[in-house]
Motif scaffolding. Sequence first.
Motif, PDB file in Angstrom:
ATOM      1  N   MET A   1       0.844  -1.192   0.000  1.00  0.00           N
ATOM      2  CA  MET A   1       0.000   0.000   0.000  1.00  0.00           C
ATOM      3  C   MET A   1       0.884   1.249   0.000  1.00  0.00           C
ATOM      4  N   ASN A   2       0.658   2.144  -0.971  1.00  0.00           N
ATOM      5  CA  ASN A   2       1.481   3.350  -1.013  1.00  0.00           C
ATOM      6  C   ASN A   2       0.992   4.365   0.030  1.00  0.00           C
ATOM      7  N   GLU A   3       1.750   5.447   0.175  1.00  0.00           N
ATOM      8  CA  GLU A   3       1.461   6.394   1.255  1.00  0.00           C
ATOM      9  C   GLU A   3       0.086   7.035   1.109  1.00  0.00           C
ATOM     10  N   LYS A   4      -0.300   7.358  -0.120  1.00  0.00           N
ATOM     11  CA  LYS A   4      -1.596   8.000  -0.329  1.00  0.00           C
ATOM     12  C   LYS A   4      -2.736   7.068   0.069  1.00  0.00           C
ATOM     13  N   GLU A   5      -2.610   5.799  -0.296  1.00  0.00           N
ATOM     14  CA  GLU A   5      -3.638   4.816   0.071  1.00  0.00           C
ATOM     15  C   GLU A   5      -3.676   4.624   1.589  1.00  0.00           C
ATOM     16  N   LEU A   6      -2.495   4.619   2.188  1.00  0.00           N
ATOM     17  CA  LEU A   6      -2.403   4.438   3.634  1.00  0.00           C
ATOM     18  C   LEU A   6      -3.021   5.630   4.377  1.00  0.00           C
ATOM     19  N   GLN A   7      -2.837   6.829   3.821  1.00  0.00           N
ATOM     20  CA  GLN A   7      -3.452   8.015   4.422  1.00  0.00           C
ATOM     21  C   GLN A   7      -4.978   7.924   4.378  1.00  0.00           C
ATOM     22  N   LYS A   8      -5.501   7.427   3.261  1.00  0.00           N
ATOM     23  CA  LYS A   8      -6.956   7.242   3.136  1.00  0.00           C
ATOM     24  C   LYS A   8      -7.452   6.220   4.157  1.00  0.00           C
ATOM     25  N   GLU A   9      -6.665   5.153   4.341  1.00  0.00           N
ATOM     26  CA  GLU A   9      -7.006   4.135   5.328  1.00  0.00           C
ATOM     27  C   GLU A   9      -7.019   4.726   6.743  1.00  0.00           C
ATOM     28  N   ALA A  10      -6.031   5.562   7.013  1.00  0.00           N
ATOM     29  CA  ALA A  10      -5.942   6.182   8.333  1.00  0.00           C
ATOM     30  C   ALA A  10      -7.177   7.050   8.603  1.00  0.00           C
ATOM     31  N   MET A  11      -7.612   7.817   7.604  1.00  0.00           N
ATOM     32  CA  MET A  11      -8.788   8.662   7.783  1.00  0.00           C
ATOM     33  C   MET A  11     -10.047   7.812   7.954  1.00  0.00           C
ATOM     34  N   ARG A  12     -10.115   6.676   7.243  1.00  0.00           N
ATOM     35  CA  ARG A  12     -11.267   5.772   7.404  1.00  0.00           C
ATOM     36  C   ARG A  12     -11.323   5.219   8.832  1.00  0.00           C
ATOM     37  N   VAL A  13     -10.183   4.728   9.318  1.00  0.00           N
ATOM     38  CA  VAL A  13     -10.146   4.152  10.663  1.00  0.00           C
ATOM     39  C   VAL A  13     -10.437   5.226  11.702  1.00  0.00           C
ATOM     40  N   LEU A  14      -9.912   6.436  11.478  1.00  0.00           N
ATOM     41  CA  LEU A  14     -10.175   7.549  12.400  1.00  0.00           C
ATOM     42  C   LEU A  14     -11.673   7.817  12.482  1.00  0.00           C
ATOM     43  N   LYS A  15     -12.329   7.889  11.331  1.00  0.00           N
ATOM     44  CA  LYS A  15     -13.765   8.198  11.314  1.00  0.00           C
ATOM     45  C   LYS A  15     -14.569   7.096  11.981  1.00  0.00           C
ATOM     46  N   GLU A  16     -14.163   5.839  11.763  1.00  0.00           N
ATOM     47  CA  GLU A  16     -14.859   4.708  12.381  1.00  0.00           C
ATOM     48  C   GLU A  16     -14.622   4.662  13.885  1.00  0.00           C
ATOM     49  N   THR A  17     -13.467   5.170  14.308  1.00  0.00           N
ATOM     50  CA  THR A  17     -13.085   5.099  15.721  1.00  0.00           C
ATOM     51  C   THR A  17     -13.653   6.263  16.528  1.00  0.00           C
ATOM     52  N   SER A  18     -13.675   7.452  15.924  1.00  0.00           N
ATOM     53  CA  SER A  18     -14.172   8.630  16.646  1.00  0.00           C
ATOM     54  C   SER A  18     -14.720   9.674  15.685  1.00  0.00           C
ATOM     55  N   ARG A  19     -16.024   9.677  15.519  1.00  0.00           N
ATOM     56  CA  ARG A  19     -16.647  10.681  14.656  1.00  0.00           C
ATOM     57  C   ARG A  19     -16.488  12.083  15.242  1.00  0.00           C
ATOM     58  N   THR A  20     -16.527  12.169  16.577  1.00  0.00           N
ATOM     59  CA  THR A  20     -16.417  13.477  17.227  1.00  0.00           C
ATOM     60  C   THR A  20     -15.044  14.093  16.976  1.00  0.00           C
ATOM     61  N   PHE A  21     -13.998  13.290  17.098  1.00  0.00           N
ATOM     62  CA  PHE A  21     -12.647  13.810  16.917  1.00  0.00           C
ATOM     63  C   PHE A  21     -12.324  14.025  15.441  1.00  0.00           C
ATOM     64  N   PHE A  22     -12.990  13.277  14.577  1.00  0.00           N
ATOM     65  CA  PHE A  22     -12.754  13.401  13.134  1.00  0.00           C
ATOM     66  C   PHE A  22     -13.041  14.828  12.652  1.00  0.00           C
ATOM     67  N   ILE A  23     -14.074  15.443  13.203  1.00  0.00           N
ATOM     68  CA  ILE A  23     -14.496  16.768  12.715  1.00  0.00           C
ATOM     69  C   ILE A  23     -13.437  17.845  12.962  1.00  0.00           C
ATOM     70  N   PRO A  24     -12.943  18.031  14.204  1.00  0.00           N
ATOM     71  CA  PRO A  24     -11.931  19.089  14.385  1.00  0.00           C
ATOM     72  C   PRO A  24     -10.638  18.824  13.619  1.00  0.00           C
ATOM     73  N   ILE A  25     -10.300  17.555  13.407  1.00  0.00           N
ATOM     74  CA  ILE A  25      -9.076  17.248  12.646  1.00  0.00           C
ATOM     75  C   ILE A  25      -9.171  17.782  11.219  1.00  0.00           C
ATOM     76  N   THR A  26     -10.386  17.806  10.673  1.00  0.00           N
ATOM     77  CA  THR A  26     -10.553  18.305   9.299  1.00  0.00           C
ATOM     78  C   THR A  26     -10.262  19.806   9.203  1.00  0.00           C
ATOM     79  N   PHE A  27     -10.231  20.511  10.341  1.00  0.00           N
ATOM     80  CA  PHE A  27      -9.903  21.945  10.323  1.00  0.00           C
ATOM     81  C   PHE A  27      -8.403  22.175  10.071  1.00  0.00           C
ATOM     82  N   LEU A  28      -7.576  21.180  10.390  1.00  0.00           N
ATOM     83  CA  LEU A  28      -6.125  21.335  10.286  1.00  0.00           C
ATOM     84  C   LEU A  28      -5.646  21.183   8.845  1.00  0.00           C
ATOM     85  N   GLN A  29      -4.421  21.630   8.606  1.00  0.00           N
ATOM     86  CA  GLN A  29      -3.912  21.665   7.237  1.00  0.00           C
ATOM     87  C   GLN A  29      -2.778  20.657   7.030  1.00  0.00           C
TER      88      GLN A  29
END
Length: 275
Positions: A1-29
């Motif tokens: 899995m390349n880095e871009k795919e792994l980043q997508k996986e990380a965001m998927r697991v994050l959203k599945e693990t904590s919807r509340t925390f997922f939202i403020p993380i999207t504010f960051l750059q």
Amino acid sequence: MNEKELQKEAMRVLKETSRTFFIPITFLQKELKMAVVTAYLMMRAIDEIEDNEHVEVTNDVKFKLLNEVSGLIEASTFDEKKYLELLAPYEQFLPEVTMRLGDWIRLIPTGAEHLIKRSTSEMAYGMAKWSKQNWQVSTREDLDEYTYYVAGLVGVMLSDLWEWNAGVKTDKDLAVGFGRGLQAVNILRNQHEDLTERGVSFVPDGWTRDQLFEYAEENLAKANLYIQDINKKSILLFCKLPLALAHKTLKALKEGKEKMSRAEVEQTVQEIQGE
């Protein structure tokens, strides 16, 4: 899995693990966003060991696993093979976020590795210690120590990341208060459940529930001061959302409610996003 795919996986697991925390993380750059994502997933990975309720994962097992994981994370190179061998007997009881710790470490942006690994290693060490003690809090000092390991450390690490990525300097003592305040609200919200289902009390001996409210308010006041030093909007929004939710949850608990309603949470998110 390349880095871009792994980043997508990380965001998927994050959203599945904590919807509340997922939202403020999207504010960051960009880079800072990925640093916080990896830090969250790493800390959630070890938290899932500490909170595991399967009978096979005893407190002695948690103590052993968390201590060894602390050492593996602290090492200059993470030994993923050894990590997976360590968890193998308990793999069926552990979630994806824990089993994939090596993936999250691979995704840490260059330059942030030592900040995130140091804090996560220390957290695992502290969780191991408190697992051994069955999380029995007797004094104010105990409560301060436990909330430092599981939440204050997060505040310190985030402060380090703000400075590393954006040159934003914040007060580390207030950062610890920020983490403690959020954790104290969680303790208040889950107090009955922790005691009846886990036989665990995070309330010092002799303390009333009102004293626990005072402890939460005292530390959330530090969180209010903490965000005053932040002059970068994306980071400020990231901090303001969980703080606003904590204040409103505390208010709901004081009014005798179990938690904020879903509508109240959504309204708070919209208010912060609109700033």
